[in-house]
Write a protein that holds these residues in place. Structure first.
Motif, PDB file in Angstrom:
ATOM      1  N   LEU A 136       0.827  -1.198   0.000  1.00 34.40           N
ATOM      2  CA  LEU A 136       0.000   0.000   0.000  1.00 34.40           C
ATOM      3  C   LEU A 136       0.870   1.261   0.000  1.00 34.40           C
ATOM      4  CD1 LEU A 136      -3.040   0.130  -0.049  1.00 34.40           C
ATOM      5  CD2 LEU A 136      -3.040   0.346   2.436  1.00 34.40           C
ATOM      6  N   MET A 137       0.560   2.171  -0.941  1.00 35.88           N
ATOM      7  CA  MET A 137       1.225   3.476  -0.918  1.00 35.88           C
ATOM      8  C   MET A 137       0.434   4.376   0.019  1.00 35.88           C
ATOM      9  SD  MET A 137       2.303   4.552  -4.740  1.00 35.88           S
ATOM     10  CE  MET A 137       0.861   3.853  -5.549  1.00 35.88           C
ATOM     11  N   ASP A 138       1.091   5.392   0.518  1.00 38.50           N
ATOM     12  CA  ASP A 138       0.461   6.267   1.490  1.00 38.50           C
ATOM     13  C   ASP A 138      -0.719   7.056   0.948  1.00 38.50           C
ATOM     14  OD1 ASP A 138       1.504   5.789   3.847  1.00 38.50           O
ATOM     15  OD2 ASP A 138       2.976   7.421   3.866  1.00 38.50           O
ATOM     16  N   ASP A 139      -0.512   7.702  -0.175  1.00 40.34           N
ATOM     17  CA  ASP A 139      -1.384   8.822  -0.511  1.00 40.34           C
ATOM     18  C   ASP A 139      -2.134   8.672  -1.828  1.00 40.34           C
ATOM     19  OD1 ASP A 139       0.951   8.786  -1.841  1.00 40.34           O
ATOM     20  OD2 ASP A 139       1.403  10.919  -1.628  1.00 40.34           O
ATOM     21  N   ARG A 140      -2.477   7.427  -2.173  1.00 35.86           N
ATOM     22  CA  ARG A 140      -3.310   7.213  -3.349  1.00 35.86           C
ATOM     23  C   ARG A 140      -4.522   6.430  -2.864  1.00 35.86           C
ATOM     24  NH1 ARG A 140      -3.239   6.878  -9.086  1.00 35.86           N
ATOM     25  NH2 ARG A 140      -3.746   4.839  -9.911  1.00 35.86           N
ATOM     26  N   PRO A 141      -5.720   6.761  -3.365  1.00 35.14           N
ATOM     27  CA  PRO A 141      -6.907   6.065  -2.850  1.00 35.14           C
ATOM     28  C   PRO A 141      -6.724   4.548  -2.878  1.00 35.14           C
ATOM     29  CG  PRO A 141      -7.565   7.853  -4.308  1.00 35.14           C
ATOM     30  CD  PRO A 141      -6.069   7.781  -4.364  1.00 35.14           C
ATOM     31  N   VAL A 142      -7.087   3.897  -1.770  1.00 37.49           N
ATOM     32  CA  VAL A 142      -6.795   2.476  -1.604  1.00 37.49           C
ATOM     33  C   VAL A 142      -7.558   1.620  -2.606  1.00 37.49           C
ATOM     34  CG1 VAL A 142      -6.824   0.545   0.018  1.00 37.49           C
ATOM     35  CG2 VAL A 142      -6.229   2.838   0.824  1.00 37.49           C
ATOM     36  N   SER A 143      -8.806   1.991  -2.909  1.00 35.04           N
ATOM     37  CA  SER A 143      -9.587   1.143  -3.821  1.00 35.04           C
ATOM     38  C   SER A 143      -8.951   1.153  -5.212  1.00 35.04           C
ATOM     39  CB  SER A 143     -11.039   1.618  -3.883  1.00 35.04           C
ATOM     40  OG  SER A 143     -11.149   2.766  -4.685  1.00 35.04           O
ATOM     41  N   ILE A 144      -8.322   2.276  -5.573  1.00 36.13           N
ATOM     42  CA  ILE A 144      -7.641   2.326  -6.869  1.00 36.13           C
ATOM     43  C   ILE A 144      -6.391   1.449  -6.844  1.00 36.13           C
ATOM     44  CG2 ILE A 144      -6.399   3.853  -8.468  1.00 36.13           C
ATOM     45  CD1 ILE A 144      -8.396   6.018  -7.831  1.00 36.13           C
ATOM     46  N   GLN A 145      -5.723   1.440  -5.704  1.00 37.77           N
ATOM     47  CA  GLN A 145      -4.540   0.584  -5.591  1.00 37.77           C
ATOM     48  C   GLN A 145      -4.930  -0.894  -5.681  1.00 37.77           C
ATOM     49  OE1 GLN A 145      -1.384   1.735  -2.832  1.00 37.77           O
ATOM     50  NE2 GLN A 145      -2.552   3.557  -2.280  1.00 37.77           N
ATOM     51  N   VAL A 146      -6.051  -1.240  -5.082  1.00 36.06           N
ATOM     52  CA  VAL A 146      -6.521  -2.632  -5.157  1.00 36.06           C
ATOM     53  C   VAL A 146      -6.918  -2.965  -6.596  1.00 36.06           C
ATOM     54  CG1 VAL A 146      -8.319  -4.241  -4.419  1.00 36.06           C
ATOM     55  CG2 VAL A 146      -7.258  -2.692  -2.753  1.00 36.06           C
ATOM     56  N   LYS A 147      -7.617  -2.039  -7.238  1.00 34.93           N
ATOM     57  CA  LYS A 147      -8.027  -2.260  -8.626  1.00 34.93           C
ATOM     58  C   LYS A 147      -6.797  -2.473  -9.512  1.00 34.93           C
ATOM     59  CE  LYS A 147      -8.654   0.689 -11.731  1.00 34.93           C
ATOM     60  NZ  LYS A 147      -8.967   1.844 -12.541  1.00 34.93           N
ATOM     61  N   ASP A 148      -5.808  -1.552  -9.385  1.00 37.63           N
ATOM     62  CA  ASP A 148      -4.581  -1.657 -10.183  1.00 37.63           C
ATOM     63  C   ASP A 148      -3.901  -3.011  -9.974  1.00 37.63           C
ATOM     64  OD1 ASP A 148      -4.867   0.822 -11.240  1.00 37.63           O
ATOM     65  OD2 ASP A 148      -3.295   1.789 -10.051  1.00 37.63           O
ATOM     66  N   TYR A 149      -3.860  -3.415  -8.725  1.00 37.73           N
ATOM     67  CA  TYR A 149      -3.177  -4.665  -8.382  1.00 37.73           C
ATOM     68  C   TYR A 149      -3.862  -5.861  -9.044  1.00 37.73           C
ATOM     69  CZ  TYR A 149      -1.392  -8.439  -5.437  1.00 37.73           C
ATOM     70  OH  TYR A 149      -0.828  -9.605  -4.992  1.00 37.73           O
TER      71      TYR A 149
END
Lengths: 482, 482
Positions: A7-20
């Motif tokens: 997890l990166m600090d400052d990017r919306p988490v749902s977008i990080q999950v989607k990207d992953y």
């Protein structure tokens, strides 16, 4: 699987999950029609909230990457676009496909061939403004002012010719400098370099020859070569270009254009005298050679009388002026302009549109607001006093420490030194680099391979103490080499 | 004198006074060595504070435009740079100096030859995003975030290749779309158009021929011509380019490059089917023709399966992908990118540097922050739902009102209509314009002068009610013309 999610600090988490998840799908870690973990399972595996996973899955579904079977779960969609391996083995030898234009651009690319600075070195290679002088607060204010006035306009398409308020401002400013604006117009470009490039690409090659000062701005030499012009350099002397040699050249051959840098010429730092300005315009007019005037740092006057640009000094419609705020104010904003005959500008506008549609409206409009609000005048006062101090210090150090033959530089952001013929500044650089000091050997500025005994010292971004220390080290090395 | 001084609201007054006096001096309204009004007098004449005049005089002195005689007052300096009338009468006939490049750029300049909209007209000519959808607040936030992190860095020189965080973001994003990034790299450009232009200027002309879809993006046709390529257009059909005609063309001649727009192709709006994508790559690979893929609006999927870009679908290192955020997000920000083989990018970087040093760091960094913060995803959701509604409305209206032969457009921001052969959409435009509606006749998109019976309807910036009304008017005019 699912263990390498970070997890990166400052990017919306749902977008990080989607990207992953998207990555796992497109990279084949998850197969078509494979069932995905439930939202509850994934939320626990990735250590994120269940709601976050729900949002990510919904986005993936909207992108067509997964599908839902009611009551059963989420599944990886058929990889519709995947045609992996189609023609996979065909390799283009791109180097073989490069034409002369590409080759010359690469060969002449100083950033690839130039002197590299490393941590802790004292570098006199830059003539960029000192970022410590930037007034970020006023820049931010200018941005907010403009955005609140017309944010939507700034973010949509603008005009190839440029942002109207900025053009009007520049027209007014150039008129105040004494330019007769009748029959003239302005095109905004991505800095000086694009203006030069566009102009060179529209000119018919009658003789195919360009006149310029020797030495001169390396980017100009590079672009003349890239456009297939042959270059005749005219020696510089005190007060500017040698009129005698200029007249000789003009009487021998015809030229399509003369490129001149009348203020703080790069690299010599010489300001062309009023007498030479008049004589040059008369000569060019007599021999019918249009002038391309580079307005380089003409705002950076520290002292002495006001000197008007060439284009304010007659010459009918034969002078094309290229100006820039990138070189003294904010280089990160790519804003320059071409001031010239209306009919010429009209062609340049079409070429500009074909090249890059238009210059960033954001850059143009924030710059306009910054100028309009009077911030530039304030900045300039501070910058001039700072650079003047550094200039005087650098001159004083050179005079004390370096046994040069000539020193030039009437102000601006750099000095130019010449040693006796045969002295090799590239060799000097090798010694100095070992001692932690670098500068620019002069040869790259010469049109004829000369200048091996010259060097440019840019002091704008060097701290006072380092100016003293660095010039001391250079002086010592010169003495040893002599 | 001094009666025509007009004060603007929001620019520092002392600068306005300075500008005004400077103008009088450079324009000759005030003569050399003429005594200026005292600060008290001028303050009363211009109706500004005396302190303001003191500041203005001090600035004029610093600029070398006036001098002070202690106890006597301020005087106009000798007009050092003024060499007015030197060569005044020489007039260059710039039109005569323009080469073919300039002439073609001017002739092909749609903005000069195109259809002009006037107030109150319903215009279907634009395919730019609707500025009403822009989220200015998040843009402002992204700017402030980035400025507070590294304002000074953003305002000084950047790198020709681009702003590193943005490049990394795009690399990651393209990898998520399934692109094998090994051996590839990215160059940031001033929008799609600069990427196209730079690529075309580095390629050796072996055959001098370029393949493309017919019809296709007008800017691409223009730039192929500007770079001296001859163009072979391959007919479009449902699901994309005609494979049969493509194969015929490939077996007849050799080509240096194939330009393809697989998503929401401009002007047909067709999305190339997965089967065609695979077949195209296999054909090009067999005939060894590199592909230039225009990533135009590929983010604008409304529905249907995920379709990967061609460059994610094999093709070795032979596909050059040009992307842009200018066409869907903020066109005023000029940011596009070229994703291609590392060795090719290395040459493109040198040409980019020679052309314009680098793309605006401000544009790049604010865009990066906007993307990083997840604002783009939010924007895209809203934009897609809005454009989808307009798309469905426009299709429905066309089907109800216009007796077309074919309608294409799988989504995106425009539809493309064809009528029976012989029907003239330029004539139709003349009628519609009189009734307050304009659109783009299709001929400009054709490589072979065809398409006189076609038209493009851009609906992105037309209000719902105007879509209904405008298409109704077009339909009525078509019926009358038939």
């Amino acid at each position: 699987m699912f263990t390498d999610f970070k997890l990166m600090d400052d990017r919306p988490v749902s977008i990080q999950v989607k990207d992953y998840m998207k990555r796992l799908i497109t990279k084949g870690g998850l197969q078509s029609n494979q069932r995905l973990p439930s939202t509850r399972e994934l939320s626990s595996l990735l250590n994120v909230s269940r709601n976050t996973v729900v949002m990510a899955y919904s986005d993936l579904e909207e992108e067509g990457l997964i599908y839902v079977l009611k009551g059963k779960g989420n599944y990886v969609a058929q990889a519709a676009g995947s045609v992996a391996d189609a023609g996979q083995r065909w390799q283009v030898d791109w180097k073989q496909q490069m034409n002369d234009h590409a080759r010359i651009a690469e060969e002449q690319d100083l950033m690839k061939r130039g002197i590299r600075s490393s941590q802790g070195m004292i570098s006199f290679t830059s003539i960029a403004p000192d970022e410590k002088l930037f007034d970020i607060d006023n820049f931010r204010r200018a941005f907010l002012d403009r955005m609140s006035l017309e944010g939507e306009v700034l973010l949509n398409y603008g005009y190839a010719k440029g942002y109207k308020p900025l053009i009007d401002y520049l027209m007014h400013d150039m008129e105040n400098k004494g330019v007769d604006m009748a029959g003239k117009d302005i095109l905004i470009t991505n800095g000086f370099t694009e203006g030069l490039d566009i102009l060179l690409s529209v000119l018919t090659k009658n003789s195919g020859r360009i006149l310029c000062e020797n030495p001169t701005h390396h980017t100009a030499i590079k672009n003349f070569k890239l456009h297939g012009f042959s270059i005749t350099g005219i020696d510089m002397e005190a007060g500017g270009i040698s009129l005698q040699k200029l007249e000789q050249a003009l009487s021998r051959e015809r030229y399509d254009l003369a490129y001149l840098v009348p203020s703080y010429q790069n690299p010599t730092g010489i300001v062309m005298s009023p007498e030479k300005r008049r004589a040059v315009i008369e000569l060019m007019s007599r021999h019918q050679v249009p002038i391309l005037e580079d307005g380089f740092n003409e705002e950076l006057r520290y002292s002495g009388a006001h000197v008007a640009p060439l284009i304010a000094s007659g010459g009918g419609n034969s002078i094309v002026y290229v100006g820039s705020y990138s070189k003294i104010l904010f280089p990160g904003l790519r804003v320059g302009w071409v001031l010239a005959d209306k009919e010429l500008i009209d062609y340049l506008v079409s070429v500009k549109r074909a090249r890059s549609i238009h210059t960033s409206t954001l850059d143009q409009s924030v710059l306009y607001q910054y100028l309009h609000n009077g911030y530039f005048e304030k900045y300039l006062k501070r910058a001039k006093s700072e650079y003047k101090r550094k200039y005087e210090l650098a001159v004083q150090c050179c005079q004390a420490d370096i046994p040069f033959r000539d020193l030039s530089g009437d102000g601006g952001l750099h000095l130019f030194l010449a040693f006796e013929n045969g002295f090799d500044t590239r060799q000097l650089l090798n010694i100095c680099r070992e001692r932690g000091v670098i500068f620019t050997p002069g040869t790259i500025f010469y049109t004829d391979g000369g200048g091996g005994n010259t060097m440019r010292l840019g002091f704008s971004r060097v701290a006072d103490a380092d100016i003293v220390k660095g010039i001391g080290i250079i002086g010592q090395a010169v003495k040893e080499q002599m």
